[in-house]
Design a protein around this motif. Structure first.
Motif, PDB file in Angstrom:
ATOM      1  N   GLN A  76       1.262   6.284   8.524  1.00  0.00           N
ATOM      2  CA  GLN A  76       2.701   6.217   8.305  1.00  0.00           C
ATOM      3  C   GLN A  76       3.014   5.199   7.215  1.00  0.00           C
ATOM      4  OE1 GLN A  76       5.155   3.702   9.085  1.00  0.00           O
ATOM      5  NE2 GLN A  76       6.833   5.073   8.589  1.00  0.00           N
ATOM      6  N   GLY A  77       3.888   5.584   6.287  1.00  0.00           N
ATOM      7  CA  GLY A  77       4.246   4.666   5.217  1.00  0.00           C
ATOM      8  C   GLY A  77       5.372   5.197   4.363  1.00  0.00           C
ATOM      9  N   LEU A  78       5.777   4.379   3.415  1.00  0.00           N
ATOM     10  CA  LEU A  78       6.895   4.697   2.534  1.00  0.00           C
ATOM     11  C   LEU A  78       6.371   5.095   1.157  1.00  0.00           C
ATOM     12  CD1 LEU A  78       9.958   4.713   1.960  1.00  0.00           C
ATOM     13  CD2 LEU A  78       9.725   2.273   1.363  1.00  0.00           C
ATOM     14  N   HIS A  79       6.861   6.218   0.638  1.00  0.00           N
ATOM     15  CA  HIS A  79       6.500   6.701  -0.693  1.00  0.00           C
ATOM     16  C   HIS A  79       7.779   6.753  -1.518  1.00  0.00           C
ATOM     17  CE1 HIS A  79       3.749   9.712  -3.020  1.00  0.00           C
ATOM     18  NE2 HIS A  79       4.340   8.862  -3.820  1.00  0.00           N
ATOM     19  N   LEU A  80       7.858   5.912  -2.537  1.00  0.00           N
ATOM     20  CA  LEU A  80       9.008   5.862  -3.434  1.00  0.00           C
ATOM     21  C   LEU A  80       8.641   6.609  -4.712  1.00  0.00           C
ATOM     22  CD1 LEU A  80       9.730   2.068  -2.941  1.00  0.00           C
ATOM     23  CD2 LEU A  80      10.873   3.985  -1.801  1.00  0.00           C
ATOM     24  N   ILE A  81       9.474   7.533  -5.107  1.00  0.00           N
ATOM     25  CA  ILE A  81       9.198   8.404  -6.245  1.00  0.00           C
ATOM     26  C   ILE A  81      10.400   8.357  -7.183  1.00  0.00           C
ATOM     27  CG2 ILE A  81       8.717  10.785  -6.953  1.00  0.00           C
ATOM     28  CD1 ILE A  81       7.793  11.201  -3.964  1.00  0.00           C
ATOM     29  N   ALA A  82      10.136   8.218  -8.497  1.00  0.00           N
ATOM     30  CA  ALA A  82      11.257   8.208  -9.448  1.00  0.00           C
ATOM     31  C   ALA A  82      10.871   8.866 -10.756  1.00  0.00           C
ATOM     32  CB  ALA A  82      11.713   6.778  -9.710  1.00  0.00           C
ATOM     33  N   ASP A  83      11.844   9.549 -11.333  1.00  0.00           N
ATOM     34  CA  ASP A  83      11.792  10.023 -12.706  1.00  0.00           C
ATOM     35  C   ASP A  83      12.808   9.173 -13.462  1.00  0.00           C
ATOM     36  OD1 ASP A  83      10.027  11.989 -11.883  1.00  0.00           O
ATOM     37  OD2 ASP A  83      11.604  13.495 -11.669  1.00  0.00           O
ATOM     38  N   LEU A  84      12.346   8.487 -14.500  1.00  0.00           N
ATOM     39  CA  LEU A  84      13.188   7.559 -15.250  1.00  0.00           C
ATOM     40  C   LEU A  84      13.398   8.106 -16.655  1.00  0.00           C
ATOM     41  CD1 LEU A  84      11.280   4.315 -14.219  1.00  0.00           C
ATOM     42  CD2 LEU A  84      13.165   5.424 -13.018  1.00  0.00           C
ATOM     43  N   TYR A  85      14.645   8.116 -17.100  1.00  0.00           N
ATOM     44  CA  TYR A  85      15.003   8.666 -18.404  1.00  0.00           C
ATOM     45  C   TYR A  85      15.724   7.621 -19.242  1.00  0.00           C
ATOM     46  CZ  TYR A  85      14.058  12.994 -15.917  1.00  0.00           C
ATOM     47  OH  TYR A  85      13.460  13.987 -15.173  1.00  0.00           O
ATOM     48  N   GLN A  86      15.662   7.786 -20.566  1.00  0.00           N
ATOM     49  CA  GLN A  86      16.355   6.903 -21.504  1.00  0.00           C
ATOM     50  C   GLN A  86      15.945   5.447 -21.301  1.00  0.00           C
ATOM     51  OE1 GLN A  86      20.332   7.866 -20.376  1.00  0.00           O
ATOM     52  NE2 GLN A  86      20.009  10.025 -20.820  1.00  0.00           N
TER      53      GLN A  86
END
Length: 128
Positions: free
Chosen positions: A2-12
């Motif tokens: 069990q755990g936390l998965h942080l996902i991001a798409d960053l633009y500009q």
């Protein structure tokens, strides 16, 4: 698991160009942010892409953590980045540590637009 998965798409992304273009710069910052957050880097592998003329292009890399990993991929030509920070919570809750690394990296990259998702991994389904 069990755990936390942080996902991001960053633009500009409006950061210093070296952050998107230079493997050594990006690797050091990623490892430093993990250590500062109280996570345990076990190793890192970052790859420097190059244009045909030899100029630096994007970077792809990962920091393997005792708690799981950080993965980052840059596209300097479009000022875009994909970012994953995943931590397991086996012996302690590392969620705040993951959020700290995630936020430090976003602050470093200075995106104009962020699309992000938080995923709790390993949660067992509720059965009737």
């Amino acid at each position: 698991m069990q755990g936390l998965h942080l996902i991001a798409d960053l633009y500009q992304c409006d950061c210093e160009p070296a952050v998107l273009l230079d493997r050594d710069v990006l690797e050091k910052r990623c490892v430093d942010f993990c250590q500062a957050a109280g996570l345990t880097p076990l190793g890192a592998y970052f790859y420097q892409f190059s244009h045909d003329n030899g100029d630096k292009a994007g970077v792809t890399g990962t920091v393997v953590l005792a708690e799981s990993h950080v993965a980052i991929h840059t596209w300097p030509e479009t000022r875009a980045v994909t970012l994953d920070v995943y931590v397991c919570n086996f012996s302690r809750d590392n969620s705040d540590r993951a959020r700290a690394v995630f936020q430090h990296l976003i602050a470093l990259l200075q995106p104009g637009e962020v699309m992000e998702k938080d995923v709790m991994r390993g949660e067992l389904p509720v059965t009737a």
